[in-house]
Design an enzyme around this catalytic site. Structure first.
Site, short mmCIF file in Angstrom:
data_model
loop_
_atom_site.label_atom_id
_atom_site.label_comp_id
_atom_site.label_asym_id
_atom_site.label_seq_id
_atom_site.Cartn_x
_atom_site.Cartn_y
_atom_site.Cartn_z
N LYS A 1 4.19 -15.78 8.00
CA LYS A 1 2.88 -16.16 8.56
C LYS A 1 2.29 -17.32 7.77
O LYS A 1 1.73 -18.26 8.35
CB LYS A 1 1.91 -14.97 8.49
CG LYS A 1 2.36 -13.74 9.27
CD LYS A 1 1.51 -12.52 8.88
CE LYS A 1 2.23 -11.24 9.22
NZ LYS A 1 1.64 -10.05 8.55
N THR B 1 7.24 -10.36 5.75
CA THR B 1 6.86 -11.11 6.95
C THR B 1 5.58 -11.89 6.68
O THR B 1 5.31 -12.87 7.38
CB THR B 1 6.63 -10.17 8.15
OG1 THR B 1 5.77 -9.10 7.74
CG2 THR B 1 7.95 -9.61 8.67
N LYS C 1 6.43 -5.62 -5.81
CA LYS C 1 5.89 -6.88 -5.29
C LYS C 1 5.26 -7.73 -6.41
O LYS C 1 4.96 -8.90 -6.22
CB LYS C 1 4.88 -6.61 -4.19
CG LYS C 1 5.51 -6.03 -2.90
CD LYS C 1 4.43 -5.68 -1.88
CE LYS C 1 4.98 -5.03 -0.62
NZ LYS C 1 5.50 -6.00 0.36
N HIS D 1 14.76 -0.47 6.50
CA HIS D 1 13.72 -1.37 6.01
C HIS D 1 13.59 -1.43 4.50
O HIS D 1 12.72 -2.12 3.99
CB HIS D 1 12.35 -0.99 6.58
CG HIS D 1 12.18 -1.36 8.01
ND1 HIS D 1 11.66 -2.58 8.39
CD2 HIS D 1 12.50 -0.71 9.14
CE1 HIS D 1 11.64 -2.64 9.72
NE2 HIS D 1 12.15 -1.51 10.19
N LYS E 1 -0.77 -8.35 0.37
CA LYS E 1 0.30 -7.44 0.81
C LYS E 1 -0.01 -6.09 0.18
O LYS E 1 -0.90 -5.99 -0.66
CB LYS E 1 1.66 -7.95 0.35
CG LYS E 1 1.70 -8.37 -1.13
CD LYS E 1 3.03 -8.95 -1.57
CE LYS E 1 3.33 -10.32 -1.04
NZ LYS E 1 4.46 -10.37 -0.13
N ARG E 2 0.71 -5.04 0.59
CA ARG E 2 0.50 -3.77 -0.07
C ARG E 2 0.68 -3.92 -1.58
O ARG E 2 1.50 -4.72 -2.03
CB ARG E 2 1.48 -2.72 0.47
CG ARG E 2 1.15 -2.25 1.88
CD ARG E 2 -0.24 -1.63 1.95
NE ARG E 2 -0.29 -0.37 1.26
CZ ARG E 2 -0.33 0.81 1.86
NH1 ARG E 2 -0.35 0.90 3.17
NH2 ARG E 2 -0.37 1.93 1.16
C1 LIG Z 1 2.10 -9.28 7.59
C2 LIG Z 1 1.34 -8.15 7.05
C3 LIG Z 1 1.90 -7.33 6.07
C4 LIG Z 1 3.27 -7.56 5.48
O1 LIG Z 1 3.15 -8.41 4.36
P1 LIG Z 1 4.34 -8.61 3.31
O2 LIG Z 1 3.86 -9.74 2.47
O3 LIG Z 1 5.54 -8.99 4.11
O4 LIG Z 1 4.49 -7.36 2.57
C5 LIG Z 1 1.15 -6.27 5.59
N1 LIG Z 1 -0.10 -6.04 6.05
C6 LIG Z 1 -0.68 -6.82 6.97
C7 LIG Z 1 -2.07 -6.53 7.42
C8 LIG Z 1 0.02 -7.90 7.51
O5 LIG Z 1 -0.57 -8.67 8.45
#
Ligand SMILES: *Cc1c(COP(=O)(O)O)cnc(C)c1O
Length: 835
Positions: free
Chosen positions: A680, A676, A574, A377, A568-569
């Site tokens: 979304k 991911t 990032k 990952h 995101k984190r």
């Molecule tokens: C989808 C999701 C992530 C992943 O987000 P990235 O932008 O791909 O890092 C992290 N936390 C939550 C709560 C999510 O729903």
């Protein structure tokens, strides 16, 4: 006569097990709801807690899952089918209620049934706590995969840990992140079924003893161990409209009831009991680190606990159905390792097969290396797990012996292939030599697996060119790509009900299971009436998001503004920092009156920082301080708003994604494995501004470059720029960036907190900045200007939005799982008998 009379002597008859199906009608659901509320939970009109109605409804639904769950289990047993197991230290499930209703197809019936009792379903569903047993993308991926497996009716079981405390709750105080414990199961979890009858015993510590059996064969015993019990809790995973219910099995640690008799008798009774308590610490808390190494002993205990319990569970099941003949085991089982976290499974399966089931090394290795598959990952070196050999020796002495033996045989293979290439042998060894020798978990996973995959095209390519190059040269066929996906049930049908209905009305309902059908929306991008309806739904979703932001941040987002979101984190790679630089640039433009043809923007940033990651925490503080200054300046009124939304989690994302116009996916190219969140947002009609990184590349390929805002260096460009990277030169030559830096450096955003952002500012000016923030600034703000222009052309923007949803079909986790199955698992769908 008591129906249980038979139980006294023998199993009850079949009639006993043959229950009538529960009604899925509004009246039937309402009846169950009333029953549980009054009789099981014992509440009445004097109870004003919103939690109990949630719980009563949850139990009503759980009843309706139970029978289907049993039928699915029996169908798998009867089919004697091949099975796969998804081993993951994290499952970021979020809420279960609404998803279970959607997948069972009873959302309307439940809504009606409760409405007849004067209750609004949405209010009830909002009282469910998130199951936050994961950090971010990796854990959420595991949850999306389980949904896809159940929907595709594949015999796949998830294995994870039943943490008492999940991901911490993030509270913001004076702009700083405060972590609060998330005791998510305190009030009980109606979705889990404890199964003490499947408890396993897990060994730690002790030593090994070698002896010979009657035939002269050497046997090893692992003795003198401190054992811990693993008790499984099963969570139902319903497929979409298909009666399949798969299982997520979470292990919870429990003490054995044995005491150290010596200690006990010598009067140390309390100490003896207290030490038993330590066993239960293993599954007490999720490690809150995303993409960073954690060398703590407790973490290795967690990893082994999951691996050992899950493998024992699978082997016991095998013996129950097939006896002690393991010749067909490899043909009928597959373990998918979610990152290196469960990689110790490779050695533990060897140990169980040899030491507990009497197989020879050769047979055991043949089974192990044909059943393990590993998903990588991350490319970040600090996230590659390594454990000190000394720690292994103390905690898992038998496992270390087996790792040494695997390594010796593996290095023989390497030296046969490349005689005399000692440098290569040193590079590829499972043991990293040095002052403190370490076990390289990623290499153990690669050597022990028949498949190794990355999670997006670029990521898989970079793996075989870089990190795993030596292994690729040895075993090119092991390596493959599986681009991530997200479940369209939760991330479109459930979280965006108005859009779901519009899509249903336009192209029918099959898209929920076959997301490529969304392409049939593409022609409607040219239909003005359709665009108007699309617009109205987006506006309503923005209103819902604006209410959430108002509540959480006390910041007002006007819905006609561009909603620009990065959630995101928080991590340097990032580049939330790049986003902040753009915000400050917009602020500078407002202050200098450069606001002709202005597009009003609302910038929303959210995400948790690992508690020990100081830079990430400072970035949160910076966002909050910048937001406070900008929102407090009357000149920004109607032009710019900034907010940091606390406690980003799955259920928050369910409100955020549908209400977003512009999705920020701005990582340094080559660093984000897939992403991911990007998928979304796309599904919900947001347009992406992003770098050529991770799955962004594939998103842009699908939606077309004209419907994606691309900027920044490529992964190759980043690497070639490194040697002569000169951020100070870039800053001096770019008046916009110079102005932004000057304002930051002047202390404008930390008037009464001198120096607190020095480290962040220095990182941008550092020639060794690994994330090269300054390098992409100009390209980023120029592209943001193109975004502003596009947004002002309402019809153009709507067309782009529709096309983003229309071409998001590829990013369904159903497609991803179909590929895992086609290339790695080779399972057949099994349909449970009709109810
Ligand atoms: C989808 C999701 C992530 C992943 O987000 P990235 O932008 O791909 O890092 C992290 N936390 C939550 C709560 C999510 O729903």
């Amino acid at each position: 006569m008591s129906p249980f009379k038979n139980l006294i002597n023998a199993r009850p008859n079949d009639q006993f097990f043959d229950l009538p199906s529960l009604p899925m009608t509004p009246e039937g659901i309402a009846r169950s709801f009333q029953h549980y509320y009054a009789y099981t939970l014992g509440r009445d009109r004097d109870c004003h807690s919103a939690y109990y109605p949630y719980k009563a409804l949850a139990i009503s639904l759980r009843d309706r899952l139970m029978e289907r769950w049993k039928c699915t289990r029996q169908a798998y047993d009867n089919a004697g089918c091949k099975r796969a197991y998804y081993l993951s230290l994290e499952f970021l499930m979020g809420r279960t209620l609404s998803n279970a209703m959607l997948n069972l197809g009873i959302t309307d019936a439940a809504t009606q049934g409760l409405y007849d009792l004067g209750i609004a379903l949405e209010e009830i569903a909002g009282n469910e706590p998130d199951a936050g047993l994961g950090n971010g993308g990796l854990g959420r991926l595991a949850a999306c995969f389980l949904d896809a497996c159940a929907t595709l009716q594949l015999p796949v079981r998830g294995y994870g840990l039943h943490y008492e405390y999940g991901m911490f709750r993030q509270v913001i105080e004076n702009g700083n992140q405060i972590e609060e414990p998330d005791h998510w199961v305190r009030d009980g979890n109606p979705w889990e079924l404890e199964r003490p009858e499947f408890t396993q015993r897990i060994q730690f510590g002790g030593w090994t003893e070698t002896h010979k059996d009657a035939t002269g064969r050497e046997l090893v015993s692992w003795v003198g161990t401190n054992d811990v019990l693993a008790v499984p809790y099963d969570i139902p995973i319903p497929g979409y409209h298909n009666n399949t219910i798969n299982t997520l099995r979470l292990w919870k640690a429990a003490a054995t009831d044995e005491f150290d008799l010596g200690e006990f008798n010598s009067g140390s009774y309390p100490e003896s009991v207290a030490r038993k308590n330590e066993a239960e610490h293993i599954t007490m808390v999720l490690y809150p680190n995303d993409a960073s190494e954690n060398g703590k002993e407790l973490r290795l205990r967690q990893q082994f606990f999951l691996a050992s319990a899950s493998l024992k569970d699978v082997l016991r099941d095998w013996i129950r159905l097939n006896g002690r003949d393991f010749s067909q085991f490899a043909a009928r089982n597959c373990f998918q390792l979610n990152d290196t976290h469960p990689a110790v499974s490779v050695a533990e399966l060897m140990r169980q097969l040899m030491d507990e089931h009497g197989l020879e090394w050769g047979e055991a290795w043949s089974i192990t290396s044909q059943t393990m598959a590993y998903t990588n990952h991350t490319l970040l070196p600090e996230a590659l797990e390594r454990w000190p050999v000394r720690l292994f020796e103390r905690l898992l002495p038998r496992i270390l012996q087996i790792i040494y033996e695997i390594n010796a045989r593996f290095l023989d293979e390497v030296s046969t292939r490349w005689p005399g290439d000692n440098d290569r042998i040193r590079r590829m060894s499972l043991i990293e030599e040095g002052h403190e020798p370490q076990v390289r978990m990623a290499y153990l996973a690669i050597v022990g697996s028949f498949s190794v995959n990355g999670v997006a095209g670029l990521h898989s390519q970079l793996l075989i060119e870089g990190l795993f190059r030596d292994f690729y040269e040895l075993w090119p066929k092991k390596f493959n790509n599986k681009t991530n996906g997200v479940t369209p049930r939760r991330w479109l049908a459930m979280c965006n009900p108005d859009l779901r209905e519009l899509i249903n009305e336009t192209i029918g309902t099959d898209w929920v299971r076959d997301l490529d059908q969304l392409e049939r929306l593409a022609p409607y991008a040219e239909d003005a009436a359709f665009r108007a309806r699309w617009d109205a739904i987006k506006q309503a979703n923005k209103r819902r998001l604006a209410e959430t932001v108002e509540q959480a941040c006390r910041v007002t987002f006007p819905v006609d503004a561009l909603f620009n979101v990065q959630v995101k984190r928080i991590h340097e790679y990032k580049r939330q920092l790049l986003n902040v630089l753009h915000v400050v640039h917009l602020y500078n433009r407002i202050k200098r009156g450069d606001t002709k043809d202005w597009t009003p923007r609302c910038v929303l940033i959210g995400g948790k920082a690992a508690p020990g990651y100081l830079m990430a925490k400072q970035i949160i503080k910076l966002v909050n301080n910048v937001a406070r200054v900008i929102n407090g300046d009357p000149e920004t009124e109607g032009l710019l708003r900034v907010a940091f939304i606390p406690d980003y989690c799955v259920s928050l994302m369910e409100i955020i994604a549908p209400g977003t116009d512009l999705s920020e996916q701005i990582s340094t190219a080559g660093k984000e494995a897939s992403g991911t969140g990007n998928m979304k947002f796309m599904m919900n009609g947001a347009i992406t501004i992003g770098t050529l990184d991770g799955a962004n590349i594939e998103i842009r390929e699908r939606v077309g470059e004209e419907n994606f805002f691309l900027f920044g260096l490529t992964a190759a460009g980043v690497e070639s720029r490194r040697e002569h990277y000169d951020p100070n030169g870039i800053i001096a030559a770019d008046s916009a960036l110079l102005e932004v830096m000057s304002l930051l450096e002047s202390g404008h955003f930390n008037r009464h907190e001198p120096g607190i952002f020095d480290q962040i500012i220095l990182s941008i000016r550092n020639a060794h900045d690994p994330w090269m923030t300054a390098a992409d600034f100009r390209s980023y703000i120029d592209t943001q200007a193109l975004v502003d222009e596009a947004y002002r052309d309402r019809e153009r923007w709507l067309r782009m939005s529709i096309l983003n949803t229309a071409y998001s079909g590829y990013f369904s986790s159903d497609r991803t799982i179909s590929e895992y199955n086609r290339d790695i698992w080779h399972l057949e769908s099994v349909l449970p008998r009709p109810l």
